[in-house]
Design a protein around this motif. Sequence first.
Motif, PDB file in Angstrom:
ATOM      1  N   LEU A 176      -7.812   4.670  -3.203  1.00 52.58           N
ATOM      2  CA  LEU A 176      -7.200   3.337  -3.126  1.00 52.58           C
ATOM      3  C   LEU A 176      -5.845   3.403  -2.414  1.00 52.58           C
ATOM      4  N   GLU A 177      -4.787   3.723  -3.136  1.00 50.17           N
ATOM      5  CA  GLU A 177      -3.423   3.744  -2.572  1.00 50.17           C
ATOM      6  C   GLU A 177      -2.539   4.506  -3.546  1.00 50.17           C
ATOM      7  N   GLY A 178      -1.270   4.687  -3.197  1.00 48.43           N
ATOM      8  CA  GLY A 178      -0.304   5.256  -4.127  1.00 48.43           C
ATOM      9  C   GLY A 178       0.373   4.130  -4.895  1.00 48.43           C
ATOM     10  N   PRO A 179       1.216   4.466  -5.885  1.00 49.22           N
ATOM     11  CA  PRO A 179       1.916   3.411  -6.644  1.00 49.22           C
ATOM     12  C   PRO A 179       2.803   2.537  -5.764  1.00 49.22           C
ATOM     13  N   VAL A 180       3.353   3.107  -4.687  1.00 46.53           N
ATOM     14  CA  VAL A 180       4.166   2.288  -3.751  1.00 46.53           C
ATOM     15  C   VAL A 180       3.872   2.658  -2.303  1.00 46.53           C
ATOM     16  N   THR A 181       2.688   3.182  -2.040  1.00 50.21           N
ATOM     17  CA  THR A 181       2.374   3.595  -0.664  1.00 50.21           C
ATOM     18  C   THR A 181       0.917   3.304  -0.332  1.00 50.21           C
ATOM     19  N   ASN A 182       0.626   3.235   0.951  1.00 54.12           N
ATOM     20  CA  ASN A 182      -0.761   3.315   1.426  1.00 54.12           C
ATOM     21  C   ASN A 182      -1.018   4.758   1.841  1.00 54.12           C
ATOM     22  N   VAL A 183      -2.303   5.130   1.858  1.00 49.19           N
ATOM     23  CA  VAL A 183      -2.630   6.534   2.145  1.00 49.19           C
ATOM     24  C   VAL A 183      -3.515   6.629   3.393  1.00 49.19           C
ATOM     25  N   TRP A 184      -3.333   7.727   4.098  1.00 54.24           N
ATOM     26  CA  TRP A 184      -4.036   7.977   5.360  1.00 54.24           C
ATOM     27  C   TRP A 184      -4.473   9.423   5.410  1.00 54.24           C
ATOM     28  N   TRP A 185      -5.542   9.730   6.174  1.00 54.89           N
ATOM     29  CA  TRP A 185      -5.843  11.106   6.520  1.00 54.89           C
ATOM     30  C   TRP A 185      -6.468  11.118   7.906  1.00 54.89           C
ATOM     31  N   ARG A 186      -6.328  12.279   8.564  1.00 54.73           N
ATOM     32  CA  ARG A 186      -6.797  12.424   9.941  1.00 54.73           C
ATOM     33  C   ARG A 186      -7.914  13.449   9.989  1.00 54.73           C
ATOM     34  N   VAL A 187      -8.993  13.092  10.709  1.00 54.24           N
ATOM     35  CA  VAL A 187     -10.042  14.055  11.041  1.00 54.24           C
ATOM     36  C   VAL A 187     -10.116  14.048  12.561  1.00 54.24           C
ATOM     37  N   GLU A 188      -9.701  15.130  13.190  1.00 57.63           N
ATOM     38  CA  GLU A 188      -9.573  15.198  14.660  1.00 57.63           C
ATOM     39  C   GLU A 188      -8.731  14.018  15.133  1.00 57.63           C
ATOM     40  N   GLN A 189      -9.275  13.135  16.000  1.00 55.26           N
ATOM     41  CA  GLN A 189      -8.443  12.043  16.539  1.00 55.26           C
ATOM     42  C   GLN A 189      -8.656  10.715  15.793  1.00 55.26           C
ATOM     43  N   THR A 190      -9.293  10.759  14.632  1.00 60.23           N
ATOM     44  CA  THR A 190      -9.533   9.517  13.878  1.00 60.23           C
ATOM     45  C   THR A 190      -8.650   9.492  12.626  1.00 60.23           C
ATOM     46  N   LEU A 191      -7.974   8.370  12.441  1.00 58.80           N
ATOM     47  CA  LEU A 191      -7.182   8.172  11.228  1.00 58.80           C
ATOM     48  C   LEU A 191      -7.993   7.296  10.278  1.00 58.80           C
ATOM     49  N   TYR A 192      -8.084   7.715   9.032  1.00 63.32           N
ATOM     50  CA  TYR A 192      -8.818   6.963   8.009  1.00 63.32           C
ATOM     51  C   TYR A 192      -7.829   6.385   7.011  1.00 63.32           C
ATOM     52  N   THR A 193      -8.081   5.170   6.568  1.00 63.38           N
ATOM     53  CA  THR A 193      -7.253   4.561   5.526  1.00 63.38           C
ATOM     54  C   THR A 193      -8.122   3.581   4.740  1.00 63.38           C
ATOM     55  N   PRO A 194      -7.907   3.459   3.416  1.00 63.76           N
ATOM     56  CA  PRO A 194      -8.733   2.545   2.620  1.00 63.76           C
ATOM     57  C   PRO A 194      -8.636   1.089   3.106  1.00 63.76           C
ATOM     58  N   ALA A 195      -9.765   0.379   3.025  1.00 68.16           N
ATOM     59  CA  ALA A 195      -9.824  -1.021   3.473  1.00 68.16           C
ATOM     60  C   ALA A 195      -9.102  -1.928   2.477  1.00 68.16           C
ATOM     61  N   LEU A 196      -8.558  -3.031   2.997  1.00 67.06           N
ATOM     62  CA  LEU A 196      -7.782  -3.939   2.145  1.00 67.06           C
ATOM     63  C   LEU A 196      -8.654  -4.597   1.069  1.00 67.06           C
ATOM     64  N   ASP A 197      -9.968  -4.738   1.346  1.00 69.18           N
ATOM     65  CA  ASP A 197     -10.789  -5.443   0.352  1.00 69.18           C
ATOM     66  C   ASP A 197     -11.088  -4.572  -0.884  1.00 69.18           C
ATOM     67  N   LEU A 198     -10.532  -3.350  -0.919  1.00 68.00           N
ATOM     68  CA  LEU A 198     -10.667  -2.545  -2.143  1.00 68.00           C
ATOM     69  C   LEU A 198      -9.683  -3.005  -3.212  1.00 68.00           C
ATOM     70  N   GLY A 199      -8.841  -3.983  -2.880  1.00 66.89           N
ATOM     71  CA  GLY A 199      -7.855  -4.456  -3.850  1.00 66.89           C
ATOM     72  C   GLY A 199      -6.600  -3.610  -3.806  1.00 66.89           C
ATOM     73  N   ILE A 200      -6.137  -3.330  -2.581  1.00 63.40           N
ATOM     74  CA  ILE A 200      -4.874  -2.598  -2.411  1.00 63.40           C
ATOM     75  C   ILE A 200      -3.875  -3.522  -1.719  1.00 63.40           C
ATOM     76  N   LEU A 201      -2.621  -3.104  -1.713  1.00 66.13           N
ATOM     77  CA  LEU A 201      -1.608  -3.928  -1.053  1.00 66.13           C
ATOM     78  C   LEU A 201      -1.765  -3.821   0.470  1.00 66.13           C
TER      79      LEU A 201
END
Length: 279
Positions: A176-201
């Motif tokens: 989902l996210e951190g208590p006050v952050t959004n989270v990301w990770w990279r696989v090669e040249q693609t950045l992944y981040t949780p979608a907003l419809d998961l109920g994150i800020l």
Amino acid sequence: MRTLALAVSGRGLVDPAEPVIRADDEALARGRAVFETLRVYGGAPFRLHEHLDRLARSAILVGIQEPDQAELERLAALALGRAAVPDAVLRFYWTPGPPDGDPVAVALVTAIPAWIEPARERGQHLLSLLSPRRSAPWLLAGTKSTSYAANMAAELEAKRRGFDDALFVDADRVVLEGPVTNVWWRVEQTLYTPALDLGILAGETRATLVELAGGLGYSVTEGAFALDEALREADEVFTSSSVREVMPVVGVDEARFPRGPAAGELQVALRRLAGGEGS
Ligand SMILES: Cc1ncc(COP(=O)(O)O)c(C=O)c1O
């Protein structure tokens, strides 16, 4: 939090040691109030109108009167003028006020916390903690209400167990996210981040990084991702927020990650954009 200046509706500049919220304000009684936190670069708040719009959306979800945006902008200008520093944190609070009174608007300017740059050098270790996915609007998903005690308790729990911060996952271990952050990770040249419809800020920094990624040669994929699979595949992990900007992550639970290029490149690009754009 080192306070540099404070401005309050109906009062203007106020000594930060002065009380501004009454004991019968609904903000105190039930935690029914909203807030925003944004970064000031070169004396100008970054993405001010986006943050004020999010404050208004939060107020609707919490069920309080919509904020007076022009008043909040006036208060911000007053407080920033008094603080007279190029780099700072600007916070807005909007409370319904006491039952017989007016809503209260507050603009508070504080110093950038001193721990942030050393943490950016070191990278952070996150602990995954359960947080239910909140798809119903009345559960205040993605809402910056002042009822943030549960988020802060998660950060405390992570610290108590020797980590720097928490990373929320749902009951299926979807990230989902951190208590006050959004989270990301990279696989090669693609950045992944949780979608907003998961109920994150809907983080403003998240939105800015989505804009910047393409220019740095990265594509962005948003979605619902299981933590364990994400951790197995990730070449690099980082979080984003207005105050922490782009924060490298070197560990999640037992997994370890090397420092990668994307966090540093996005951090430089964010500062360049913010420096050029002002508000
Ligand atoms: C729960 C949560 N997620 C994400 C963020 C990051 O949002 P922004 O980039 O707008 O600061 C915040 C910021 O406080 C937050 O509280």
